[in-house]
Write a protein that holds these residues in place. Structure first.
Motif, PDB file in Angstrom:
ATOM      1  N   TYR A 152     -22.506  -0.628   6.514  1.00 48.92           N
ATOM      2  CA  TYR A 152     -22.865  -1.972   6.056  1.00 48.92           C
ATOM      3  C   TYR A 152     -22.763  -2.066   4.538  1.00 48.92           C
ATOM      4  N   LEU A 153     -23.234  -1.032   3.854  1.00 52.51           N
ATOM      5  CA  LEU A 153     -23.196  -1.030   2.389  1.00 52.51           C
ATOM      6  C   LEU A 153     -21.767  -1.188   1.869  1.00 52.51           C
ATOM      7  N   LEU A 154     -20.831  -0.437   2.445  1.00 57.85           N
ATOM      8  CA  LEU A 154     -19.457  -0.444   1.956  1.00 57.85           C
ATOM      9  C   LEU A 154     -18.747  -1.762   2.221  1.00 57.85           C
ATOM     10  N   ARG A 155     -19.370  -2.627   3.025  1.00 59.35           N
ATOM     11  CA  ARG A 155     -18.804  -3.940   3.309  1.00 59.35           C
ATOM     12  C   ARG A 155     -19.653  -5.073   2.714  1.00 59.35           C
ATOM     13  N   ASP A 156     -20.645  -4.696   1.938  1.00 59.37           N
ATOM     14  CA  ASP A 156     -21.574  -5.678   1.369  1.00 59.37           C
ATOM     15  C   ASP A 156     -21.000  -6.250   0.075  1.00 59.37           C
ATOM     16  N   SER A 157     -20.718  -7.534   0.071  1.00 55.73           N
ATOM     17  CA  SER A 157     -20.151  -8.177  -1.123  1.00 55.73           C
ATOM     18  C   SER A 157     -21.180  -9.018  -1.858  1.00 55.73           C
ATOM     19  N   ASN A 158     -22.452  -8.856  -1.512  1.00 58.94           N
ATOM     20  CA  ASN A 158     -23.513  -9.654  -2.122  1.00 58.94           C
ATOM     21  C   ASN A 158     -24.151  -8.881  -3.267  1.00 58.94           C
TER      22      ASN A 158
ATOM     23  N   ALA B 170     -26.582  -9.544  -5.010  1.00 59.86           N
ATOM     24  CA  ALA B 170     -28.041  -9.671  -5.036  1.00 59.86           C
ATOM     25  C   ALA B 170     -28.729  -8.535  -4.292  1.00 59.86           C
ATOM     26  N   GLN B 171     -28.012  -7.869  -3.380  1.00 59.61           N
ATOM     27  CA  GLN B 171     -28.659  -6.823  -2.598  1.00 59.61           C
ATOM     28  C   GLN B 171     -27.894  -5.507  -2.579  1.00 59.61           C
ATOM     29  N   PHE B 172     -26.654  -5.485  -3.084  1.00 58.20           N
ATOM     30  CA  PHE B 172     -25.846  -4.274  -2.999  1.00 58.20           C
ATOM     31  C   PHE B 172     -26.510  -3.092  -3.686  1.00 58.20           C
ATOM     32  N   MET B 173     -26.961  -3.275  -4.927  1.00 52.58           N
ATOM     33  CA  MET B 173     -27.529  -2.160  -5.674  1.00 52.58           C
ATOM     34  C   MET B 173     -28.808  -1.635  -5.018  1.00 52.58           C
TER      35      MET B 173
ATOM     36  N   GLU C 233     -29.196   2.143  -3.696  1.00 53.31           N
ATOM     37  CA  GLU C 233     -30.282   2.999  -4.159  1.00 53.31           C
ATOM     38  C   GLU C 233     -31.073   3.564  -2.981  1.00 53.31           C
ATOM     39  N   ARG C 234     -31.315   2.733  -1.966  1.00 53.46           N
ATOM     40  CA  ARG C 234     -32.071   3.211  -0.814  1.00 53.46           C
ATOM     41  C   ARG C 234     -31.303   4.272  -0.044  1.00 53.46           C
ATOM     42  N   LEU C 235     -30.009   4.027   0.188  1.00 49.29           N
ATOM     43  CA  LEU C 235     -29.205   5.003   0.929  1.00 49.29           C
ATOM     44  C   LEU C 235     -29.096   6.301   0.150  1.00 49.29           C
ATOM     45  N   HIS C 236     -28.805   6.204  -1.147  1.00 48.78           N
ATOM     46  CA  HIS C 236     -28.705   7.412  -1.963  1.00 48.78           C
ATOM     47  C   HIS C 236     -30.037   8.158  -1.968  1.00 48.78           C
ATOM     48  N   GLY C 237     -31.147   7.439  -2.114  1.00 47.63           N
ATOM     49  CA  GLY C 237     -32.455   8.084  -2.136  1.00 47.63           C
ATOM     50  C   GLY C 237     -32.757   8.805  -0.842  1.00 47.63           C
ATOM     51  N   LEU C 238     -32.379   8.198   0.273  1.00 48.05           N
ATOM     52  CA  LEU C 238     -32.628   8.821   1.570  1.00 48.05           C
ATOM     53  C   LEU C 238     -31.770  10.069   1.745  1.00 48.05           C
ATOM     54  N   LEU C 239     -30.483   9.981   1.392  1.00 47.43           N
ATOM     55  CA  LEU C 239     -29.607  11.146   1.488  1.00 47.43           C
ATOM     56  C   LEU C 239     -30.071  12.272   0.567  1.00 47.43           C
ATOM     57  N   GLU C 240     -30.490  11.920  -0.643  1.00 46.95           N
ATOM     58  CA  GLU C 240     -30.950  12.931  -1.588  1.00 46.95           C
ATOM     59  C   GLU C 240     -32.197  13.622  -1.065  1.00 46.95           C
ATOM     60  N   ARG C 241     -33.112  12.857  -0.479  1.00 45.81           N
ATOM     61  CA  ARG C 241     -34.329  13.448   0.048  1.00 45.81           C
ATOM     62  C   ARG C 241     -34.012  14.428   1.180  1.00 45.81           C
ATOM     63  N   HIS C 242     -33.094  14.048   2.057  1.00 47.16           N
ATOM     64  CA  HIS C 242     -32.717  14.958   3.143  1.00 47.16           C
ATOM     65  C   HIS C 242     -32.001  16.195   2.596  1.00 47.16           C
ATOM     66  N   MET C 243     -31.190  16.017   1.547  1.00 43.78           N
ATOM     67  CA  MET C 243     -30.500  17.162   0.950  1.00 43.78           C
ATOM     68  C   MET C 243     -31.489  18.140   0.335  1.00 43.78           C
TER      69      MET C 243
ATOM     70  N   MET D  59     -14.513  -4.176  -7.830  1.00 51.22           N
ATOM     71  CA  MET D  59     -15.565  -4.589  -6.898  1.00 51.22           C
ATOM     72  C   MET D  59     -16.937  -4.123  -7.380  1.00 51.22           C
ATOM     73  N   LEU D  60     -17.006  -2.889  -7.878  1.00 49.07           N
ATOM     74  CA  LEU D  60     -18.278  -2.365  -8.376  1.00 49.07           C
ATOM     75  C   LEU D  60     -18.788  -3.187  -9.554  1.00 49.07           C
ATOM     76  N   LYS D  61     -17.897  -3.566 -10.450  1.00 50.56           N
ATOM     77  CA  LYS D  61     -18.306  -4.409 -11.580  1.00 50.56           C
ATOM     78  C   LYS D  61     -18.870  -5.735 -11.075  1.00 50.56           C
TER      79      LYS D  61
END
Length: 412
Positions: free
Chosen positions: A118-124, A126-129, A133-143, A238-240
């Motif tokens: 979903y993130l990689l297809r999110d063009s909004n 207002a909520q992408f970042m 951050e949530r996905l990265h935080g979750l992956l980092e915690r599991h790592m 796109m990131l910009k």
């Protein structure tokens, strides 16, 4: 995404939100850092959304906010009864303690795939970042909790299925880069985090095409080839547009396919990140199945990223191998006993992981996996085995507990 309800009483009026607030359907009500001005505003959010919800990945931030709320009540000399009745995620402090509520830390990999997809297809913007951050935080915690489990799950999923290819690929590259940067290259935590996010978003400009190519039997068309060639620059654009301003992040994404052999110390910080992403990307791409070709074994994929374009040892590739091992968790190997096993934990060195036997020497699947230490001569690894050659179905729920780090060995 897993949503959990929270109580309005756990939100501090007049303070920036440490997490996004959502309604029961996951629709954003208030962004992270939004300041709720009054109790009436908060009640309006709650009524409008059928309650207040947060992503489970933000539960730790919510807990810290809750503790801050308690401190505020104490400082304001509120009655003890009011303090004890302050709610966290819909339960009072006493109810939560008596219920024994704990975070077991078990990742739901199908959910994580869906979040990343979903993130990689999110063009909004207002909520992408916030989602990133949530996905990265979750992956980092599991790592940090169980890197072997993360590698096992992502390497197994990458090598055994074509669904959500772009999401699985992005998470695997991000996990490998973060591990190598943190454990081998000793990069600062803030650089490791930036690298992991850059890896997650490196192919934003061709997400849909990546998933189509995984199922496509014919070679890429000229139009598809042009999209592939231009995807790095498209990802940066796109990131910009989505709110990314960090120049090192953007440069790492722009240059993650640039072929720049040579020592890492001769490169800029962004160039070093790009090189590590490029090597990990190469490994993960060779590992994954596509309708048009078979994947190669993880050991062969890793060997391909070990040497650079001049056939010299690549420093970034070598760091990845040292971090994840020549035989990575989730990969299959043949032992001196002629048994076939799956790697469950990295070992003391890159060639001696702990494994679980799935096929005995007679070629019969085992009822229960048998643990072997390949550092022992009798159980040494004699060959890597491609996933396609192993006909045993791996049950992630059953195998992942074997990768867990004992609590006594954890660094926290």
């Amino acid at each position: 995404m897993h949503l959990v309800p929270i109580s309005a009483e756990s939100i501090r009026i007049g303070h920036p939100l440490p997490f996004p607030l959502m309604d029961k359907d996951g629709v954003l009500l208030a962004k992270k850092d939004f300041v709720v001005g009054s109790k009436a505003d908060l009640d309006d959010f709650s009524k409008r959304g059928g309650g207040l919800y947060i992503d489970v990945a933000d539960s730790e931030a919510h807990h810290r906010a809750y503790i801050g709320r308690l401190h505020g009540l104490v400082n304001d000399e509120k009655a003890l009864g009011e303090i004890a009745g302050t709610k966290l995620a819909g339960t009072t402090l006493g109810e939560r303690a008596s219920a024994g509520v704990v975070d077991d830390g078990k990742p739901d990999w199908l959910d994580l795939q869906e979040q990343c997809n979903y993130l990689l297809r999110d063009s909004n913007p207002a909520q992408f970042m916030d989602r990133l951050e949530r996905l990265h935080g979750l992956l980092e915690r599991h790592m940090l909790r169980n890197p072997d489990g993360v590698l096992f799950a992502l390497i197994h999923l990458s090598a055994s299925e074509k669904r959500r290819y772009s999401a699985t690929h992005a998470m695997l590259v991000s996990a490998m880069c973060g591990l190598a940067a943190r454990e081998v290259l000793n990069w600062p935590p803030e650089v490791v985090a930036l690298l992991a996010k850059a890896a997650l978003t490196m192919n934003l400009g061709m997400t849909d095409l990546q998933d189509r190519l995984a199922l496509q039997t014919e070679a890429p068309s000229p139009a598809q080839r042009a999209q592939i060639d231009n995807h790095a620059e498209k990802s940066v654009e796109m990131l910009k547009a989505l709110g990314v301003t960090n120049v090192h992040w953007l440069q790492a994404v722009r240059e993650h396919h640039t072929q720049t052999p040579g020592p890492l110390k001769a490169k800029t910080g962004a160039e070093r990140m790009a090189r590590l992403i490029q090597r990990a990307d190469m490994f993960a791409a060779r590992l994954a199945p596509r309708a048009s070709r078979q994947p190669i074994s993880p050991a062969a994929a890793m060997q391909a990223c070990y040497f650079d374009e001049e056939r010299k040892v690549d420093e970034a590739g070598a760091a990845l191998i040292k971090a994840v091992g020549i035989y990575q968790p989730g990969s299959f190997v043949r032992l001196a006993t002629d048994e076939i096993a799956v790697v469950i934990k990295r070992g003391a060195n890159t060639t001696t992981p702990r494994v679980a036997v799935l096929v005995n020497r007679s070629g019969i699947p085992t009822v229960e996996p048998t643990i072997r230490e390949t550092s022992l001569p009798d159980y040494r690894i004699v060959a890597s085995v491609a996933h396609r050659e192993v006909k045993v179905q791996v049950n992630l729920e059953k195998m992942l507990p074997l990768t867990a780090v004992p609590a006594s060995d954890r660094p926290w």
